[in-house]
Design an enzyme around this catalytic site. Structure first.
Site, PDB file in Angstrom:
ATOM      1  N   HIS A   1       0.881  -1.173   0.000  1.00  0.00           N
ATOM      2  CA  HIS A   1       0.000   0.000   0.000  1.00  0.00           C
ATOM      3  C   HIS A   1       0.910   1.212   0.000  1.00  0.00           C
ATOM      4  CE1 HIS A   1      -2.904   3.052   1.147  1.00  0.00           C
ATOM      5  NE2 HIS A   1      -3.836   2.197   0.759  1.00  0.00           N
TER       6      HIS A   1
ATOM      7  N   GLU B   1      -6.660   5.648   0.464  1.00  0.00           N
ATOM      8  CA  GLU B   1      -6.525   6.234  -0.861  1.00  0.00           C
ATOM      9  C   GLU B   1      -7.492   7.405  -1.081  1.00  0.00           C
ATOM     10  OE1 GLU B   1      -5.690   2.702  -3.103  1.00  0.00           O
ATOM     11  OE2 GLU B   1      -6.925   3.501  -4.707  1.00  0.00           O
TER      12      GLU B   1
ATOM     13  N   ARG C   1      -6.200  10.967  -1.140  1.00  0.00           N
ATOM     14  CA  ARG C   1      -5.741  11.438  -2.453  1.00  0.00           C
ATOM     15  C   ARG C   1      -6.918  11.624  -3.403  1.00  0.00           C
ATOM     16  NH1 ARG C   1      -2.426   6.806  -3.935  1.00  0.00           N
ATOM     17  NH2 ARG C   1      -3.068   5.941  -1.950  1.00  0.00           N
TER      18      ARG C   1
ATOM     19  N   ARG D   1      -1.754   1.302  -7.186  1.00  0.00           N
ATOM     20  CA  ARG D   1      -0.965   1.213  -5.956  1.00  0.00           C
ATOM     21  C   ARG D   1       0.488   0.849  -6.213  1.00  0.00           C
ATOM     22  NH1 ARG D   1      -5.361  -1.753  -2.042  1.00  0.00           N
ATOM     23  NH2 ARG D   1      -6.417   0.174  -1.485  1.00  0.00           N
TER      24      ARG D   1
ATOM     25  N   HIS E   1       0.520  -4.813   1.826  1.00  0.00           N
ATOM     26  CA  HIS E   1      -0.912  -4.655   2.051  1.00  0.00           C
ATOM     27  C   HIS E   1      -1.731  -5.876   1.643  1.00  0.00           C
ATOM     28  CE1 HIS E   1      -4.635  -2.639   2.723  1.00  0.00           C
ATOM     29  NE2 HIS E   1      -4.966  -2.602   1.445  1.00  0.00           N
ATOM     30  N   HIS E   2      -1.420  -6.435   0.487  1.00  0.00           N
ATOM     31  CA  HIS E   2      -2.274  -7.519  -0.028  1.00  0.00           C
ATOM     32  C   HIS E   2      -1.413  -8.501  -0.799  1.00  0.00           C
ATOM     33  CE1 HIS E   2      -6.303  -8.996  -1.360  1.00  0.00           C
ATOM     34  NE2 HIS E   2      -5.609  -9.450  -2.393  1.00  0.00           N
TER      35      HIS E   2
ATOM     36  N   ARG F   1      -3.832  -5.670  -7.256  1.00  0.00           N
ATOM     37  CA  ARG F   1      -5.261  -5.538  -6.977  1.00  0.00           C
ATOM     38  C   ARG F   1      -5.670  -4.078  -6.911  1.00  0.00           C
ATOM     39  NH1 ARG F   1      -8.081  -4.268  -2.712  1.00  0.00           N
ATOM     40  NH2 ARG F   1      -6.416  -4.525  -1.186  1.00  0.00           N
TER      41      ARG F   1
END
Ligand code: ADP
Length: 448
Positions: free
Chosen positions: A243, A256, A259, A280, A382-383, A422
């Protein structure tokens, strides 16, 4: 505490709860286990929203979207290595999944936009509540209402099969009860990702060694080992998402939407360096290239007022100052006059409606109201995009591409849906849609 059920669901994140509720509603006796003492996994931390196309909520706001557009955005974000058959399910079932959640009491009526989306399709509760916590709560309430047997502190250790290879249940370990066997005709693995396991992360992507993570402590990836022992094939494990914006103080993930609602990213030279609402992976890479490997999210009172969640960051003390641009620069330890010039130039571009420096496609507001704020940020894991290979029925596949009878997978433990990267808002969509599908198919298989 031995037990016999039709469907055993492993994991209490969004995918697990969606699978459990959906299996129950399709006629199965269901048990759900969770290794941690608390429910919710990473899902409960999700701040963004739930992406869906062609929804009633979009229609009510006059937003024009299409299945093709959501497909295109998702594939492009995933660098086109997503499994198209899984993206088709994600997109085509997305509106139905929003309806399903709404029917069970969720509020997803606010529609915003996250990075990589061509139109507003990120559905979230009005008033700025975190979407993940909301969705998990609604699913938990529904599981409770159905009297589903839910056991915390209980780890799924090994999938058991008969001689023909059919699933017969699982060996589980209760923290206080020890090992026991749950007999089940179908098992749904919804054990999430492995972002919190930096050893595993760094082995797959050495660039991420020592990275912090936004994940809950249980995101260690032991579900992947369970799946692998059961014969599951893996895919895309090396694609791990950072992230872009974790606050350097405390590691809080700054959504996010800050932003999206108008904040800019500025480096130690006081300059912008990227289209702030790019995907990302690109935003994270750009931040790491700046002096010191960090950047500042800079915004004013109009952005602050536009997003309730910002108060949380201010409350956490990660926003160093509220001041004029020049004063703020001093607090940030950078040249305040550069910062002032950057903001003035950005405001001119907002007025002209075009970012001629970085082609930011959306310029929601000028930064010229009241005080200025800055949050210093850098990327964190993050993922995890990769995982167990599934087909478009959420059935787990082996190395030969065959299904393993009775074994289903959904959510972050699976690979293929998001390709190499993602999009924000697609995780909640993924876990609800595939969790629901896995639960339904597992129930039909187990009770037929
Ligand atoms: P998703 O978003 O795909 O639903 P989450 O991270 O939200 O994934 O949820 C996964 C849950 O599964 C977490 O709460 C995690 O603690 C739990 N879990 C992981 N491995 C096991 C296991 N072997 N046995 C039981 N629960 C597990």
């Amino acid at each position: 505490p031995r037990a016999t059920v039709d469907v055993l669901v492993v994991g209490s994140g969004g995918a697990g709860f969606a699978a459990a509720v959906s299996a129950f509603d399709n006629g199965a006796k269901v048990m759900l286990i969770e290794k941690e003492p608390v429910i919710g996994g990473n899902a409960k931390l999700a701040a963004g929203g739930m992406n869906a196309a062609m929804t009633k909520q979009q229609a009510a706001k006059g937003i024009k979207d299409s299945l093709e557009l959501m497909t295109e955005d998702t594939m492009k974000g995933g660098r086109n290595i997503n499994d198209p058959a899984l993206v088709k399910v994600l997109v085509e079932d997305s509106a139905g999944s929003v309806d399903w959640m709404t029917g069970m009491g969720a509020d997803l009526s606010d529609v915003g936009r996250m990075g990589g989306a061509s139109v507003n399709r990120t559905h979230r509760p009005t008033g700025g509540a975190g979407v993940g916590a909301h969705v998990v709560q609604v699913l938990y309430d529904n599981a409770k209402k159905r009297n589903i047997d839910m056991r915390m502190n209980t780890r799924g250790v090994e999938v058991l099969k008969d001689d023909s290879g059919k699933v017969t249940g699982m060996l589980v370990k209760g923290q206080y009860t020890g090992y026991y066997w749950v007999k089940a005709d179908a098992v749904v693995l919804a054990t999430g990702g492995f972002g919190k396991n930096n050893e595993r992360v760094a082995k797959l992507d050495p660039k991420l060694k020592g990275f912090r993570a936004t994940n809950h402590p249980g995101a260690t990836g032991d579900g992947l080992d369970v799946a692998e022992n059961a014969g599951a094939a893996m895919q895309d494990l090396k694609y791990i998402q950072a992230h872009p914006t974790l606050s350097t103080k405390g590691g809080v993930m700054v959504t996010e939407a800050v932003r999206g609602n108008g904040a800019i990213l500025v480096n130690r030279e006081g300059k912008r360096f990227v289209n702030e609402i790019t995907t990302r992976d690109k935003a994270a890479a750009a931040i790491l290239k700046q002096t010191g490997g960090t950047a500042f999210l800079v915004f004013d009172d109009s952005v602050r007022k536009s997003l309730k969640k910002i108060e949380k960051y201010i409350g956490l003390g990660v926003v160093p100052s509220n001041a004029s641009a020049v004063e703020l620069g001093k607090v940030m330890g950078i040249d305040g006059n550069n910062l002032k010039a950057t903001i003035a130039h950005y405001n001119d571009m907002v007025a002209a409606g075009k970012d001629s420096d970085f082609e930011r496609p959306q310029l929601p507001r000028a930064l010229n109201e009241g005080n200025y704020y800055a949050i210093e940020v850098n990327p964190g894991v993050h993922h995890t995009m990769g995982g167990v290979k599934i087909d478009n029925q959420s059935e787990i596949l082996n190395q030969q591409g065959q299904t393993i009878p009775g074994l289903y997978g959904a959510g972050e433990v699976t690979g293929g849906v998001h390709g190499a990267n993602r999009l924000g808002g697609n995780a909640i969509s993924d876990i609800i849609t595939f969790g629901r599908l896995a639960g339904k198919n597992a129930a039909e298989y187990a009770t037929k």
